[in-house]
Design a protein around this motif. Sequence first.
Motif, PDB file in Angstrom:
ATOM      1  N   ASP A  30      41.654 101.151  53.542  1.00 36.70           N
ATOM      2  CA  ASP A  30      42.785 100.179  53.638  1.00 36.70           C
ATOM      3  C   ASP A  30      44.162 100.755  52.740  1.00 36.70           C
ATOM      4  OD1 ASP A  30      41.726  99.527  51.033  1.00 36.70           O
ATOM      5  OD2 ASP A  30      41.361  97.402  51.089  1.00 36.70           O
ATOM      6  N   SER A  34      40.290 100.434  48.466  1.00 33.95           N
ATOM      7  CA  SER A  34      39.757  99.430  48.462  1.00 33.95           C
ATOM      8  C   SER A  34      38.296  99.624  48.250  1.00 33.95           C
ATOM      9  CB  SER A  34      40.057  98.263  48.593  1.00 33.95           C
ATOM     10  OG  SER A  34      41.580  97.750  48.232  1.00 33.95           O
ATOM     11  N   PHE A  35      37.185  99.301  47.959  1.00 35.67           N
ATOM     12  CA  PHE A  35      35.397  99.692  48.279  1.00 35.67           C
ATOM     13  C   PHE A  35      35.441 100.686  48.819  1.00 35.67           C
ATOM     14  CE2 PHE A  35      36.400  95.087  49.485  1.00 35.67           C
ATOM     15  CZ  PHE A  35      36.389  94.207  48.327  1.00 35.67           C
ATOM     16  N   ASN A  79      32.862 100.046  55.304  1.00 37.51           N
ATOM     17  CA  ASN A  79      32.408  99.450  53.984  1.00 37.51           C
ATOM     18  C   ASN A  79      33.063  97.986  53.844  1.00 37.51           C
ATOM     19  OD1 ASN A  79      31.639 100.602  51.672  1.00 37.51           O
ATOM     20  ND2 ASN A  79      33.403 101.355  50.778  1.00 37.51           N
ATOM     21  N   ASP A  80      33.548  97.847  55.412  1.00 39.25           N
ATOM     22  CA  ASP A  80      34.329  96.372  54.421  1.00 39.25           C
ATOM     23  C   ASP A  80      34.421  95.618  56.394  1.00 39.25           C
ATOM     24  OD1 ASP A  80      34.943  93.828  53.758  1.00 39.25           O
ATOM     25  OD2 ASP A  80      37.312  94.786  53.200  1.00 39.25           O
ATOM     26  N   ASN A  81      34.917  94.165  56.165  1.00 43.35           N
ATOM     27  CA  ASN A  81      35.051  93.984  57.634  1.00 43.35           C
ATOM     28  C   ASN A  81      37.038  95.111  58.331  1.00 43.35           C
ATOM     29  OD1 ASN A  81      33.401  91.669  57.910  1.00 43.35           O
ATOM     30  ND2 ASN A  81      34.717  90.444  56.248  1.00 43.35           N
ATOM     31  N   GLN A  98      28.122 100.396  59.280  1.00 41.61           N
ATOM     32  CA  GLN A  98      28.433  99.782  57.995  1.00 41.61           C
ATOM     33  C   GLN A  98      27.507 100.085  57.000  1.00 41.61           C
ATOM     34  OE1 GLN A  98      29.835  97.986  56.298  1.00 41.61           O
ATOM     35  NE2 GLN A  98      31.222  96.788  57.797  1.00 41.61           N
ATOM     36  N   TRP A 100      28.712  99.036  54.110  1.00 39.60           N
ATOM     37  CA  TRP A 100      28.981  97.016  53.335  1.00 39.60           C
ATOM     38  C   TRP A 100      29.423  97.986  51.611  1.00 39.60           C
ATOM     39  CZ3 TRP A 100      32.169  93.288  54.796  1.00 39.60           C
ATOM     40  CH2 TRP A 100      31.875  92.824  53.661  1.00 39.60           C
ATOM     41  N   HIS A 101      30.282  97.077  50.895  1.00 36.62           N
ATOM     42  CA  HIS A 101      30.589  97.433  49.832  1.00 36.62           C
ATOM     43  C   HIS A 101      29.901  96.828  48.135  1.00 36.62           C
ATOM     44  CE1 HIS A 101      32.876  94.006  51.088  1.00 36.62           C
ATOM     45  NE2 HIS A 101      33.132  93.596  50.133  1.00 36.62           N
ATOM     46  N   LYS A 233      40.932  91.566  46.283  1.00 31.58           N
ATOM     47  CA  LYS A 233      41.811  90.564  47.620  1.00 31.58           C
ATOM     48  C   LYS A 233      42.243  89.542  46.692  1.00 31.58           C
ATOM     49  CE  LYS A 233      38.856  91.343  50.919  1.00 31.58           C
ATOM     50  NZ  LYS A 233      37.320  91.290  52.370  1.00 31.58           N
TER      51      LYS A 233
END
Length: 361
Positions: A30, A34-35, A79-81, A98, A100-101, A233
């Motif tokens: 993003d 992030s993450f 790593n996220d949605n 995926q 995921w973070h 967030k």
Amino acid sequence: MYFKHRIFGFIFNLFSKSKINDNQIAFVVDDKNSFKGNFQYIKKEFSKREDFKFVFFNKNSLSISNIKKLAKSKYIFLNDNFLAIAFMNFNKGSKIFQLWHAPGAFKKFAASSSDNKEEISVIAKASKKTDYLFITSENIKDFYRDAFRIDGNKIKSFGIPRTDYYFEDKDFRKLRENFDNKYPLAKNKKIILYAPTFRDNEEDNNVFNYLDLEKFNNALSEEYVLALRLHPKINQFFKGDIDTKADFIDVSDYKNEQELMLISDLLITDYSSIMIEFALLNKPIIFFTYDYDRYLTKDRGFYYDFESNVPGDIVKTDDELIKLIKEGNYNTERQDSFLKMQFDYQDGNSSKRIVDFILEE
């Protein structure tokens, strides 16, 4: 709803038949990057194998060059949605993973925490485009299957790449020295890392409404310094300023969250998944749950009973918090069982397992 996601999909589909570069790997990020922790370790592991090209795709940018990068990539890591993929038609040569973070599962997320039928439908469509989802333990597989509405055969419990960090040799003294130089307030003191999660209930996000930092410092500042790490967030859920006149260190923008955990002596959190990762370090964790009843009714809830499963002490007022830290008699009895529940592996080889699996596939 999802208008921007549909536009993204429409533009992407104009280039979806582009020739795939078999050595190109895309990481979806993003604006704030992030993450990114998982990506660094996956990139490092792929770099040991062949001559791969790595690109970063900004999921908030509709630029043509940005979208072309994704369309031509062989391997695509999330790593996220990134729900726009529900509307994107990928080349058959592309594979989507995926990571995921956050490790483990505790607080409900994604479809598990939603009553919105359209949102759940979009999450399920995105999961159909996802080839594999990597998690940390078979014990939590059903939770991830529900959260992502994904076929259980696509879920592999190989670990989370970012935890490889804790199994590398680190110069702890140098890390702490660098921190003290950046934040002189921390010199000769133990670091208390306070990492609260965001709340859907906006008024509960201002943590200094519940932690009287002046009182906290009067009782503890000779030995400790508080380092506040707000969730990336938080700005989506609180529009005011989270601040106080009392002394503390704001590490919300500190580049390496894992480094913070490594040099901290104690974690204060609430419902944040950071506690799962911090538990790997076998250091005390305090759960400061000043809004517990409201969180259960207004926010997302948990996959497990919170009070009987968290690996540490639970306090609900700042007086209880200060008293516990002053006495230093922390409850760590649940940490071993908690870690066994959340992690099938604690060995620093998660990235290797994932990349081995992808290349063998």
